[in-house]
Motif scaffolding. Structure first.
Motif, PDB file in Angstrom:
ATOM      1  N   MET A  76      16.067  -5.405 -18.689  1.00  0.00           N
ATOM      2  CA  MET A  76      15.968  -5.280 -17.249  1.00  0.00           C
ATOM      3  C   MET A  76      15.360  -6.560 -16.690  1.00  0.00           C
ATOM      4  O   MET A  76      14.346  -7.044 -17.170  1.00  0.00           O
ATOM      5  CB  MET A  76      15.104  -4.071 -16.923  1.00  0.00           C
ATOM      6  CG  MET A  76      15.091  -3.701 -15.493  1.00  0.00           C
ATOM      7  SD  MET A  76      16.600  -2.870 -15.104  1.00  0.00           S
ATOM      8  CE  MET A  76      16.333  -2.520 -13.416  1.00  0.00           C
ATOM      9  N   TYR A  77      15.980  -7.101 -15.677  1.00  0.00           N
ATOM     10  CA  TYR A  77      15.533  -8.380 -15.138  1.00  0.00           C
ATOM     11  C   TYR A  77      14.345  -8.235 -14.184  1.00  0.00           C
ATOM     12  O   TYR A  77      13.595  -9.165 -13.973  1.00  0.00           O
ATOM     13  CB  TYR A  77      16.678  -9.086 -14.422  1.00  0.00           C
ATOM     14  CG  TYR A  77      17.067  -8.462 -13.110  1.00  0.00           C
ATOM     15  CD1 TYR A  77      16.575  -8.985 -11.924  1.00  0.00           C
ATOM     16  CD2 TYR A  77      17.888  -7.351 -13.046  1.00  0.00           C
ATOM     17  CE1 TYR A  77      16.901  -8.419 -10.724  1.00  0.00           C
ATOM     18  CE2 TYR A  77      18.215  -6.792 -11.844  1.00  0.00           C
ATOM     19  CZ  TYR A  77      17.725  -7.327 -10.683  1.00  0.00           C
ATOM     20  OH  TYR A  77      18.057  -6.758  -9.492  1.00  0.00           O
ATOM     21  N   LEU A  78      14.180  -7.052 -13.579  1.00  0.00           N
ATOM     22  CA  LEU A  78      13.094  -6.849 -12.636  1.00  0.00           C
ATOM     23  C   LEU A  78      12.138  -5.789 -13.188  1.00  0.00           C
ATOM     24  O   LEU A  78      12.272  -4.602 -12.928  1.00  0.00           O
ATOM     25  CB  LEU A  78      13.640  -6.410 -11.271  1.00  0.00           C
ATOM     26  CG  LEU A  78      12.629  -6.297 -10.139  1.00  0.00           C
ATOM     27  CD1 LEU A  78      11.972  -7.641  -9.879  1.00  0.00           C
ATOM     28  CD2 LEU A  78      13.297  -5.801  -8.893  1.00  0.00           C
ATOM     29  N   THR A  79      11.189  -6.251 -13.962  1.00  0.00           N
ATOM     30  CA  THR A  79      10.196  -5.341 -14.513  1.00  0.00           C
ATOM     31  C   THR A  79       9.092  -5.114 -13.477  1.00  0.00           C
ATOM     32  O   THR A  79       9.048  -5.777 -12.439  1.00  0.00           O
ATOM     33  CB  THR A  79       9.583  -5.925 -15.799  1.00  0.00           C
ATOM     34  OG1 THR A  79       8.934  -7.161 -15.478  1.00  0.00           O
ATOM     35  CG2 THR A  79      10.647  -6.159 -16.853  1.00  0.00           C
ATOM     36  N   ALA A  80       8.219  -4.194 -13.771  1.00  0.00           N
ATOM     37  CA  ALA A  80       7.124  -3.878 -12.855  1.00  0.00           C
ATOM     38  C   ALA A  80       6.209  -5.082 -12.666  1.00  0.00           C
ATOM     39  O   ALA A  80       5.710  -5.335 -11.558  1.00  0.00           O
ATOM     40  CB  ALA A  80       6.333  -2.685 -13.373  1.00  0.00           C
ATOM     41  N   ASP A  81       5.990  -5.849 -13.739  1.00  0.00           N
ATOM     42  CA  ASP A  81       5.118  -7.026 -13.640  1.00  0.00           C
ATOM     43  C   ASP A  81       5.733  -8.109 -12.763  1.00  0.00           C
ATOM     44  O   ASP A  81       5.043  -8.737 -11.959  1.00  0.00           O
ATOM     45  CB  ASP A  81       4.833  -7.594 -15.035  1.00  0.00           C
ATOM     46  CG  ASP A  81       3.986  -6.662 -15.874  1.00  0.00           C
ATOM     47  OD1 ASP A  81       3.233  -5.856 -15.280  1.00  0.00           O
ATOM     48  OD2 ASP A  81       4.081  -6.733 -17.113  1.00  0.00           O
ATOM     49  N   VAL A  82       7.040  -8.325 -12.926  1.00  0.00           N
ATOM     50  CA  VAL A  82       7.723  -9.339 -12.121  1.00  0.00           C
ATOM     51  C   VAL A  82       7.694  -8.939 -10.651  1.00  0.00           C
ATOM     52  O   VAL A  82       7.408  -9.757  -9.766  1.00  0.00           O
ATOM     53  CB  VAL A  82       9.177  -9.532 -12.609  1.00  0.00           C
ATOM     54  CG1 VAL A  82       9.959 -10.436 -11.672  1.00  0.00           C
ATOM     55  CG2 VAL A  82       9.198 -10.088 -14.025  1.00  0.00           C
ATOM     56  N   LYS A  83       7.956  -7.673 -10.382  1.00  0.00           N
ATOM     57  CA  LYS A  83       7.945  -7.169  -9.002  1.00  0.00           C
ATOM     58  C   LYS A  83       6.553  -7.307  -8.392  1.00  0.00           C
ATOM     59  O   LYS A  83       6.403  -7.722  -7.236  1.00  0.00           O
ATOM     60  CB  LYS A  83       8.399  -5.722  -8.977  1.00  0.00           C
ATOM     61  CG  LYS A  83       8.588  -5.153  -7.599  1.00  0.00           C
ATOM     62  CD  LYS A  83       9.176  -3.762  -7.676  1.00  0.00           C
ATOM     63  CE  LYS A  83       9.414  -3.166  -6.320  1.00  0.00           C
ATOM     64  NZ  LYS A  83      10.007  -1.826  -6.392  1.00  0.00           N
ATOM     65  N   LYS A  84       5.536  -6.984  -9.174  1.00  0.00           N
ATOM     66  CA  LYS A  84       4.158  -7.095  -8.701  1.00  0.00           C
ATOM     67  C   LYS A  84       3.810  -8.543  -8.370  1.00  0.00           C
ATOM     68  O   LYS A  84       3.180  -8.822  -7.353  1.00  0.00           O
ATOM     69  CB  LYS A  84       3.211  -6.539  -9.764  1.00  0.00           C
ATOM     70  CG  LYS A  84       1.775  -6.474  -9.350  1.00  0.00           C
ATOM     71  CD  LYS A  84       0.929  -5.838 -10.433  1.00  0.00           C
ATOM     72  CE  LYS A  84      -0.517  -5.788 -10.038  1.00  0.00           C
ATOM     73  NZ  LYS A  84      -1.352  -5.213 -11.088  1.00  0.00           N
ATOM     74  N   ASN A  85       4.250  -9.476  -9.218  1.00  0.00           N
ATOM     75  CA  ASN A  85       3.981 -10.895  -8.971  1.00  0.00           C
ATOM     76  C   ASN A  85       4.673 -11.380  -7.702  1.00  0.00           C
ATOM     77  O   ASN A  85       4.092 -12.134  -6.919  1.00  0.00           O
ATOM     78  CB  ASN A  85       4.427 -11.738 -10.169  1.00  0.00           C
ATOM     79  CG  ASN A  85       3.525 -11.553 -11.362  1.00  0.00           C
ATOM     80  OD1 ASN A  85       2.374 -11.153 -11.220  1.00  0.00           O
ATOM     81  ND2 ASN A  85       4.038 -11.839 -12.538  1.00  0.00           N
ATOM     82  N   ILE A  86       5.921 -10.972  -7.511  1.00  0.00           N
ATOM     83  CA  ILE A  86       6.669 -11.380  -6.314  1.00  0.00           C
ATOM     84  C   ILE A  86       5.994 -10.839  -5.065  1.00  0.00           C
ATOM     85  O   ILE A  86       5.816 -11.560  -4.073  1.00  0.00           O
ATOM     86  CB  ILE A  86       8.136 -10.901  -6.408  1.00  0.00           C
ATOM     87  CG1 ILE A  86       8.878 -11.689  -7.488  1.00  0.00           C
ATOM     88  CG2 ILE A  86       8.841 -11.062  -5.073  1.00  0.00           C
ATOM     89  CD1 ILE A  86      10.259 -11.152  -7.791  1.00  0.00           C
ATOM     90  N   LEU A  87       5.611  -9.566  -5.094  1.00  0.00           N
ATOM     91  CA  LEU A  87       4.977  -8.965  -3.918  1.00  0.00           C
ATOM     92  C   LEU A  87       3.595  -9.543  -3.651  1.00  0.00           C
ATOM     93  O   LEU A  87       3.183  -9.681  -2.495  1.00  0.00           O
ATOM     94  CB  LEU A  87       4.911  -7.446  -4.080  1.00  0.00           C
ATOM     95  CG  LEU A  87       6.256  -6.729  -4.029  1.00  0.00           C
ATOM     96  CD1 LEU A  87       6.070  -5.244  -4.309  1.00  0.00           C
ATOM     97  CD2 LEU A  87       6.941  -6.942  -2.704  1.00  0.00           C
ATOM     98  N   THR A  88       2.863  -9.886  -4.698  1.00  0.00           N
ATOM     99  CA  THR A  88       1.555 -10.499  -4.521  1.00  0.00           C
ATOM    100  C   THR A  88       1.691 -11.875  -3.879  1.00  0.00           C
ATOM    101  O   THR A  88       0.923 -12.239  -2.998  1.00  0.00           O
ATOM    102  CB  THR A  88       0.828 -10.622  -5.871  1.00  0.00           C
ATOM    103  OG1 THR A  88       0.718  -9.326  -6.447  1.00  0.00           O
ATOM    104  CG2 THR A  88      -0.549 -11.223  -5.706  1.00  0.00           C
ATOM    105  N   LYS A  89       2.695 -12.609  -4.322  1.00  0.00           N
ATOM    106  CA  LYS A  89       2.894 -13.976  -3.845  1.00  0.00           C
ATOM    107  C   LYS A  89       3.420 -14.014  -2.411  1.00  0.00           C
ATOM    108  O   LYS A  89       2.981 -14.820  -1.606  1.00  0.00           O
ATOM    109  CB  LYS A  89       3.866 -14.702  -4.772  1.00  0.00           C
ATOM    110  CG  LYS A  89       4.004 -16.162  -4.525  1.00  0.00           C
ATOM    111  CD  LYS A  89       4.871 -16.793  -5.591  1.00  0.00           C
ATOM    112  CE  LYS A  89       4.982 -18.279  -5.409  1.00  0.00           C
ATOM    113  NZ  LYS A  89       5.848 -18.878  -6.427  1.00  0.00           N
ATOM    114  N   HIS A  90       4.359 -13.132  -2.085  1.00  0.00           N
ATOM    115  CA  HIS A  90       5.031 -13.222  -0.792  1.00  0.00           C
ATOM    116  C   HIS A  90       4.696 -12.081   0.157  1.00  0.00           C
ATOM    117  O   HIS A  90       4.824 -12.243   1.371  1.00  0.00           O
ATOM    118  CB  HIS A  90       6.549 -13.264  -0.986  1.00  0.00           C
ATOM    119  CG  HIS A  90       7.002 -14.429  -1.794  1.00  0.00           C
ATOM    120  ND1 HIS A  90       6.984 -15.715  -1.314  1.00  0.00           N
ATOM    121  CD2 HIS A  90       7.461 -14.518  -3.061  1.00  0.00           C
ATOM    122  CE1 HIS A  90       7.431 -16.531  -2.246  1.00  0.00           C
ATOM    123  NE2 HIS A  90       7.715 -15.830  -3.319  1.00  0.00           N
ATOM    124  N   GLY A  91       4.307 -10.931  -0.360  1.00  0.00           N
ATOM    125  CA  GLY A  91       4.013  -9.788   0.503  1.00  0.00           C
ATOM    126  C   GLY A  91       2.563  -9.754   0.916  1.00  0.00           C
ATOM    127  O   GLY A  91       1.798 -10.688   0.691  1.00  0.00           O
TER     128      GLY A  91
END
Length: 89
Positions: free
Chosen positions: A1-16
């Motif tokens: 899976m390309y979008l794991t929970a950790d990757v999603k968390k990092n993206i949201l932390t950085k941009h959200g």
């Protein structure tokens, strides 16, 4: 899976706004961008995959709608997310 929970968390932390705030416009645009980049790489290898191509076009349209919404609401946040994600207008 390309979008794991950790990757999603990092993206949201950085941009959200926070790591769990998936409703912010910036977070959604960043997630769309990540998914578009992933599907673009897939399309380079599988040129005849029309289902993925259609999904990619739909995602680009959804991201464009979200960017238009953000542009109408708050132009400074719009310009900031364009700069952070290196998106063209």
């Amino acid at each position: 899976m390309y979008l794991t929970a950790d990757v999603k968390k990092n993206i949201l932390t950085k941009h959200g706004k926070s790591a769990v705030d998936t409703g912010s416009s910036e977070g959604q645009i960043a997630l769309f961008t990540h998914r578009i980049q992933h599907l673009s790489e897939h399309m380079k290898q599988n040129k005849k995959d029309m289902v993925t191509k259609r999904s990619l076009v739909n995602l680009v349209g959804q991201r464009r709608q979200m960017l238009d919404y953000l542009k109408e609401r708050d132009i400074t946040r719009y310009r900031a997310i364009l700069k952070e994600l290196n998106l063209r207008k």
